[in-house]
Design a protein around this motif. Structure first.
Motif, mmCIF file in Angstrom:
data_model
loop_
_atom_site.group_PDB
_atom_site.id
_atom_site.type_symbol
_atom_site.label_atom_id
_atom_site.label_comp_id
_atom_site.label_asym_id
_atom_site.label_seq_id
_atom_site.Cartn_x
_atom_site.Cartn_y
_atom_site.Cartn_z
ATOM 1 N N LYS A 143 -20.170 1.773 -7.381
ATOM 2 C CA LYS A 143 -21.437 2.252 -6.819
ATOM 3 C C LYS A 143 -21.827 3.602 -7.409
ATOM 4 O O LYS A 143 -23.008 3.877 -7.649
ATOM 5 C CB LYS A 143 -21.326 2.356 -5.301
ATOM 6 C CG LYS A 143 -21.304 1.004 -4.593
ATOM 7 C CD LYS A 143 -21.281 1.180 -3.080
ATOM 8 C CE LYS A 143 -21.377 -0.166 -2.380
ATOM 9 N NZ LYS A 143 -21.365 -0.022 -0.900
ATOM 10 N N LYS A 149 -5.948 2.210 -8.502
ATOM 11 C CA LYS A 149 -6.860 2.574 -7.428
ATOM 12 C C LYS A 149 -6.818 1.489 -6.362
ATOM 13 O O LYS A 149 -6.576 0.320 -6.670
ATOM 14 C CB LYS A 149 -8.288 2.725 -7.954
ATOM 15 C CG LYS A 149 -8.482 3.931 -8.869
ATOM 16 C CD LYS A 149 -9.933 4.076 -9.266
ATOM 17 C CE LYS A 149 -10.142 5.323 -10.118
ATOM 18 N NZ LYS A 149 -9.876 6.564 -9.360
ATOM 19 N N ARG A 150 -7.062 1.874 -5.126
ATOM 20 C CA ARG A 150 -7.153 0.886 -4.055
ATOM 21 C C ARG A 150 -8.398 0.030 -4.262
ATOM 22 O O ARG A 150 -9.382 0.485 -4.864
ATOM 23 C CB ARG A 150 -7.222 1.578 -2.696
ATOM 24 C CG ARG A 150 -5.991 2.394 -2.333
ATOM 25 C CD ARG A 150 -6.213 3.125 -1.026
ATOM 26 N NE ARG A 150 -7.401 3.984 -1.086
ATOM 27 C CZ ARG A 150 -7.922 4.611 -0.033
ATOM 28 N NH1 ARG A 150 -7.377 4.461 1.165
ATOM 29 N NH2 ARG A 150 -8.996 5.374 -0.176
ATOM 30 N N PRO A 151 -8.393 -1.221 -3.778
ATOM 31 C CA PRO A 151 -9.585 -2.066 -3.942
ATOM 32 C C PRO A 151 -10.863 -1.406 -3.438
ATOM 33 O O PRO A 151 -11.917 -1.509 -4.084
ATOM 34 C CB PRO A 151 -9.227 -3.316 -3.128
ATOM 35 C CG PRO A 151 -7.738 -3.391 -3.202
ATOM 36 C CD PRO A 151 -7.274 -1.960 -3.173
ATOM 37 N N SER A 152 -10.785 -0.720 -2.304
ATOM 38 C CA SER A 152 -11.986 -0.069 -1.766
ATOM 39 C C SER A 152 -12.464 1.057 -2.678
ATOM 40 O O SER A 152 -13.675 1.322 -2.783
ATOM 41 C CB SER A 152 -11.706 0.479 -0.363
ATOM 42 O OG SER A 152 -10.626 1.402 -0.385
ATOM 43 N N ASP A 153 -11.531 1.724 -3.365
ATOM 44 C CA ASP A 153 -11.920 2.789 -4.293
ATOM 45 C C ASP A 153 -12.644 2.224 -5.509
ATOM 46 O O ASP A 153 -13.491 2.901 -6.111
ATOM 47 C CB ASP A 153 -10.684 3.568 -4.747
ATOM 48 C CG ASP A 153 -10.084 4.407 -3.627
ATOM 49 O OD1 ASP A 153 -10.839 4.772 -2.706
ATOM 50 O OD2 ASP A 153 -8.867 4.672 -3.667
ATOM 51 N N THR A 176 -14.751 -0.225 -5.421
ATOM 52 C CA THR A 176 -16.142 -0.395 -4.995
ATOM 53 C C THR A 176 -16.885 0.937 -5.026
ATOM 54 O O THR A 176 -18.030 1.023 -5.499
ATOM 55 C CB THR A 176 -16.194 -0.996 -3.580
ATOM 56 O OG1 THR A 176 -15.619 -2.301 -3.605
ATOM 57 C CG2 THR A 176 -17.634 -1.089 -3.080
ATOM 58 N N LYS A 177 -16.242 1.985 -4.538
ATOM 59 C CA LYS A 177 -16.864 3.312 -4.559
ATOM 60 C C LYS A 177 -17.159 3.742 -5.993
ATOM 61 O O LYS A 177 -18.216 4.314 -6.282
ATOM 62 C CB LYS A 177 -15.940 4.326 -3.886
ATOM 63 C CG LYS A 177 -15.729 4.094 -2.400
ATOM 64 C CD LYS A 177 -14.717 5.083 -1.832
ATOM 65 C CE LYS A 177 -14.436 4.803 -0.365
ATOM 66 N NZ LYS A 177 -13.389 5.709 0.184
ATOM 67 N N THR A 231 0.830 -1.201 0.000
ATOM 68 C CA THR A 231 0.000 0.000 0.000
ATOM 69 C C THR A 231 0.867 1.254 0.000
ATOM 70 O O THR A 231 2.055 1.210 0.345
ATOM 71 C CB THR A 231 -0.904 0.038 1.243
ATOM 72 O OG1 THR A 231 -0.074 0.202 2.416
ATOM 73 C CG2 THR A 231 -1.713 -1.240 1.373
#
Length: 268
Positions: A264, A254-258, A260-261, A109
Motif C-alpha cells: 500500500k 516480513k510478517r504477512p500483514s507487513d 500488505t502495508k 511467529t
C-alpha cells in the motif's frame, strides 16, 4: 507390532534402494525387538515408535514429501548412501529434520517463538550472524539425532559447525550466512570446497546450511520446495563424486500483514 512398524516404513514413500540400504531400513523394527531392553519395556517402546512415526507421516505436507523424495532420488546412486548403512542413516536423518526445521521456521511467529526472531527484518537494519542459525539448528537436530555435537575440532584439520555420527561415520553440517548472492550457483562456488573438505575420511555426503540475507523478502517468503538443492563435486583423481545438500533459510523476513502495508505504501 514389528509388522506394524515395517508397514509404516513401507508407507512412508521412501525411495527403494539397493539391497544393503533397503535391508537396513526394513529391519528397523527387528533391531528394536532384538535390543537388550527387557521384553515388557520393549513392547511399550514399540508402541511409542509406531505412534510417533504414524503422527509424522500423517502430518507431513506434500511439499515436505516432495523435497525428501527429490533429494533421495539424487543421492540413491552414490556408493556412500547405497552401500553404507551408516551413510544412509545419517543422510536420511539430517534430511528429514532439515525439512521439518525449515517447515517450522517458515511457520512460527516471533511472538510464539522468540528464538526465531533473527530470521525477521530488524528495525535498526542490523543483520544476524550465522551463529544464530547454527545454534538454532543444533538445538533442533540434537533433540532428534543422538550423538550430534557442536563445533567439534580435529575435523579435516579444522573445526566443523555441526557433526552427526552413526557408528564410525560422520556427516558435517556447514553453516554460513550470505549477504550478496544467495543463488544456489553462487553458494556452490563460494562454499563447496570447504563443505566437501569435511568429507575427507568418512562418507562423501554433507550439508551446507545458509542463512539467506542477500535480499529482503519484500514479495513474501520463498516456498519450502525452492530451498533445497543437491550438488555434486568431482575432485581430481577421485573416482566417486562428493555430494552436498544445499539448504537456504530465508532471513530478513516480513510478517504477512507487513507485506500488505509495504504494498500500500508503494501505491501511495
Amino acid at each position: 507390532m514389528i509388522a506394524q512398524i515395517d508397514a509404516l516404513i513401507e508407507q512412508s514413500g521412501s525411495p527403494k534402494n539397493p539391497p544393503e540400504a533397503a535391508s537396513e531400513r526394513t529391519s528397523l523394527a527387528a533391531i528394536i525387538a532384538g535390543s537388550n531392553i527387557p521384553e515388557e519395556q520393549r513392547n511399550v517402546l514399540l508402541g511409542v515408535v509406531v505412534n510417533a512415526m504414524s503422527l509424522q507421516l500423517a502430518n507431513m505436507t506434500s511439499a515436505e514429501a516432495d523435497v525428501i523424495e527429490r533429494c533421495c532420488n539424487e543421492v540413491r546412486e552414490h556408493n556412500d548412501y547405497s552401500t553404507n548403512a551408516n551413510g544412509a542413516r545419517l543422510f536420511d536423518t539430517v534430511l528429514l529434520w532439515l525439512v521439518r526445521f525449515i517447515f517450522n521456521r517458515l511457520e512460527l511467529t516471533k511472538g510464539d517463538d522468540p528464538t526465531g526472531t533473527y530470521l525477521f527484518e530488524r528495525d535498526d537494519g542490523s543483520l544476524p550472524h550465522e551463529d544464530e542459525l547454527q545454534q538454532d539448528f543444533f538445538r533442533w537436530v540434537a533433540t532428534y539425532a543422538a550423538g550430534s555435537d557442536l563445533e567439534p575440532t580435529n575435523i579435516a584439520s579444522g573445526r566443523a559447525d555441526i557433526r552427526l555420527k552413526s557408528g564410525p561415520e560422520r556427516l558435517v553440517v556447514e553453516v554460513k550466512r550470505e549477504e550478496k548472492d544467495c543463488s544456489f550457483d553462487a553458494l556452490f562456488k563460494s562454499y563447496a570446497a570447504q563443505t566437501t573438505d569435511y568429507q575427507n575420511v568418512s562418507i562423501r555426503l554433507g550439508v551446507l546450511l545458509v542463512l539467506d540475507l542477500a535480499t529482503p523478502n519484500r514479495e513474501g517468503t520463498p516456498h519450502l520446495t525452492s530451498l533445497f538443492e543437491m550438488r555434486h563435486v568431482r575432485r581430481c583423481n577421485e573416482s566417486q563424486s562428493r555430494l552436498i545438500l544445499i539448504v537456504k533459510v530465508p532471513g530478513r523476513r516480513k510478517r504477512p500483514s507487513d507485506l500488505t502495508k509495504l504494498a500500500k505504501a508503494k501505491r501511495s
